[in-house]
Scaffold this active site. Structure first.
Site, PDB file in Angstrom:
ATOM      1  N   ASP A  75       0.795  -1.238   0.000  1.00 21.46           N
ATOM      2  CA  ASP A  75       0.000   0.000   0.000  1.00 21.46           C
ATOM      3  C   ASP A  75       0.821   1.279   0.000  1.00 21.46           C
ATOM      4  OD1 ASP A  75       0.867   0.120   2.732  1.00 21.46           O
ATOM      5  OD2 ASP A  75      -0.844  -1.098   3.319  1.00 21.46           O
ATOM      6  N   HIS A  88       6.891  -7.310  -1.579  1.00 26.66           N
ATOM      7  CA  HIS A  88       5.802  -7.791  -2.436  1.00 26.66           C
ATOM      8  C   HIS A  88       5.333  -6.742  -3.441  1.00 26.66           C
ATOM      9  CE1 HIS A  88       4.720 -11.105   0.730  1.00 26.66           C
ATOM     10  NE2 HIS A  88       5.843 -11.331   0.094  1.00 26.66           N
ATOM     11  N   CYS A 128       5.205  -3.600 -17.036  1.00 32.07           N
ATOM     12  CA  CYS A 128       4.824  -4.292 -18.267  1.00 32.07           C
ATOM     13  C   CYS A 128       4.949  -5.800 -18.058  1.00 32.07           C
ATOM     14  CB  CYS A 128       5.710  -3.854 -19.422  1.00 32.07           C
ATOM     15  SG  CYS A 128       5.392  -4.794 -20.916  1.00 32.07           S
ATOM     16  N   CYS A 145       7.967  -6.721 -20.954  1.00 34.85           N
ATOM     17  CA  CYS A 145       9.367  -6.269 -20.882  1.00 34.85           C
ATOM     18  C   CYS A 145       9.753  -5.783 -19.483  1.00 34.85           C
ATOM     19  CB  CYS A 145       9.639  -5.181 -21.914  1.00 34.85           C
ATOM     20  SG  CYS A 145       8.947  -3.572 -21.482  1.00 34.85           S
ATOM     21  N   CYS A 163       2.070  -1.177 -22.861  1.00 38.39           N
ATOM     22  CA  CYS A 163       3.410  -0.658 -22.612  1.00 38.39           C
ATOM     23  C   CYS A 163       3.851   0.250 -23.768  1.00 38.39           C
ATOM     24  CB  CYS A 163       4.373  -1.845 -22.476  1.00 38.39           C
ATOM     25  SG  CYS A 163       6.085  -1.361 -22.343  1.00 38.39           S
ATOM     26  N   GLY A 208       2.709  -7.562  12.972  1.00 38.14           N
ATOM     27  CA  GLY A 208       1.478  -7.670  12.184  1.00 38.14           C
ATOM     28  C   GLY A 208       1.567  -8.607  10.999  1.00 38.14           C
ATOM     29  N   THR A 209       2.371  -9.635  11.141  1.00 37.41           N
ATOM     30  CA  THR A 209       2.408 -10.642  10.066  1.00 37.41           C
ATOM     31  C   THR A 209       2.120 -12.022  10.643  1.00 37.41           C
ATOM     32  OG1 THR A 209       3.740 -11.728   8.359  1.00 37.41           O
ATOM     33  CG2 THR A 209       4.953 -10.764  10.207  1.00 37.41           C
ATOM     34  N   ASN A 238       1.866  -8.927  17.800  1.00 34.67           N
ATOM     35  CA  ASN A 238       0.735  -9.497  17.059  1.00 34.67           C
ATOM     36  C   ASN A 238      -0.326  -9.917  18.080  1.00 34.67           C
ATOM     37  OD1 ASN A 238      -0.984 -11.240  15.471  1.00 34.67           O
ATOM     38  ND2 ASN A 238       0.688 -11.432  14.010  1.00 34.67           N
ATOM     39  N   PRO A 239      -1.579  -9.540  17.898  1.00 33.24           N
ATOM     40  CA  PRO A 239      -2.617  -9.950  18.864  1.00 33.24           C
ATOM     41  C   PRO A 239      -2.789 -11.468  18.914  1.00 33.24           C
ATOM     42  CG  PRO A 239      -3.528  -8.465  17.184  1.00 33.24           C
ATOM     43  CD  PRO A 239      -2.093  -8.689  16.827  1.00 33.24           C
TER      44      PRO A 239
END
Ligand code: OAD
Length: 247
Positions: free
Chosen positions: A105, A120, A128, A131, A146, A186-187, A212-213
């Site tokens: 994000d 990521h 493209c 290419c 492209c 948070g992962t 992390n919860p």
């Protein structure tokens, strides 16, 4: 926010000149972007595994394009949260701070983080499919072609069953292996190769902190694990660290 940050942990962090943090969807969940595996782990009613794949793009490019366009429209309205802000602040306090993120994000950069490695990809860019040339994301409804080779453009994000960008991954391995303190935030720590980064750090002698919860496969290996939301912990860590370091 909590004041229950153990002194031992703060001193460990204060004494670390190289610190790495890995973030996942939990950090952006706090500003309203759904996670992947939570109870509302659906984006616009579609399972990510069904649309965020090279096969889906091959079979129905326009559907995949529309779906990302919709996500872009929603994400455009979202601002960074206190966790993003706290991580940007940490970067200014710690001599060498590297932020590895699985999030696409762009909110870490928006919050002011500079040393960010996006494992990521980033939804605010297109690439493209032929290419590989990278340009700013288009909001056109029709998939752009492209300008170099005429290939179909696609979002510059890593899809399921695709390898991670090589340079980013190498830098992430290197940073993890050489840091003294590693935060996993948070992962779910389920998706490889990102999930192995905290363990590489730990195996090379780093202090491993998890926020992390929920428990994750990493919890067992962590030197300290907060079962809390990152917004409740990260600002407190920054505040206490400032006191210790007098900055
Ligand atoms: P997940 O959806 O797998 O996990 C999100 C984690 O955040 C869960 O463990 C939650 O318990 C935790 N969480 C939720 N709210 C939180 C909060 N306020 N503070 C801290 N933690 C919180 O998301 P990721 O681990 O990021 O990859 O997923 C990794 C990758 O899986 C994604 O980047 C994506 C997907 O395959 C690709 O698309 C390539």
């Amino acid at each position: 926010m909590t004041n229950e940050i153990p002194q031992e942990l703060l001193w460990e962090l204060a004494g670390s000149s190289k610190v790495v943090a890995l973030t996942g969807a939990g950090v952006s969940a706090e500003v309203g972007i759904p996670t992947f595996r939570g109870p509302d782990g659906l984006w616009e009613g579609v399972k990510p595994e069904e649309v965020a794949t090279p096969e889906a793009f091959k079979n129905n490019s326009q559907f995949v394009w529309n779906w990302y366009r919709e996500r872009r429209l929603r994400m455009r309205e979202v601002n960074f949260g206190v966790s993003h802000k706290a991580l940007a602040e940490l970067e200014t306090i710690i001599p060498e701070f590297i932020l590895l993120t699985q999030n696409i994000d762009g909110l870490h950069a928006k919050a002011g983080s500079k040393n960010v490695i996006e494992l990521h990809g980033n939804i605010w860019f297109d690439r493209c499919s032929k290419c590989g040339v990278r340009v700013e994301a288009s909001m056109e409804q029709k998939i752009p072609r492209c300008k170099n080779c005429g290939g179909l453009m696609r979002p510059d994000v890593v899809w399921f069953n695709e390898p991670l960008p090589e340079e980013a991954l190498n830098e992430a391995f290197e940073a993890s292996a050489s840091c003294q303190f590693f935060l996993s935030i948070g992962t779910s720590a389920l998706v490889q190769p990102a999930a192995s980064l905290p363990l590489i750090a730990k195996n090379n002698g780093a202090f491993l902190l998890e926020i992390n919860p929920n428990e994750t496969p990493l919890t067992y290996y962590a030197n300290w694990s907060f079962r809390r939301k990152s917004a409740e912990i990260l600002p407190a860590i920054v505040e206490n660290l400032r006191k210790i370091l007098k900055v």
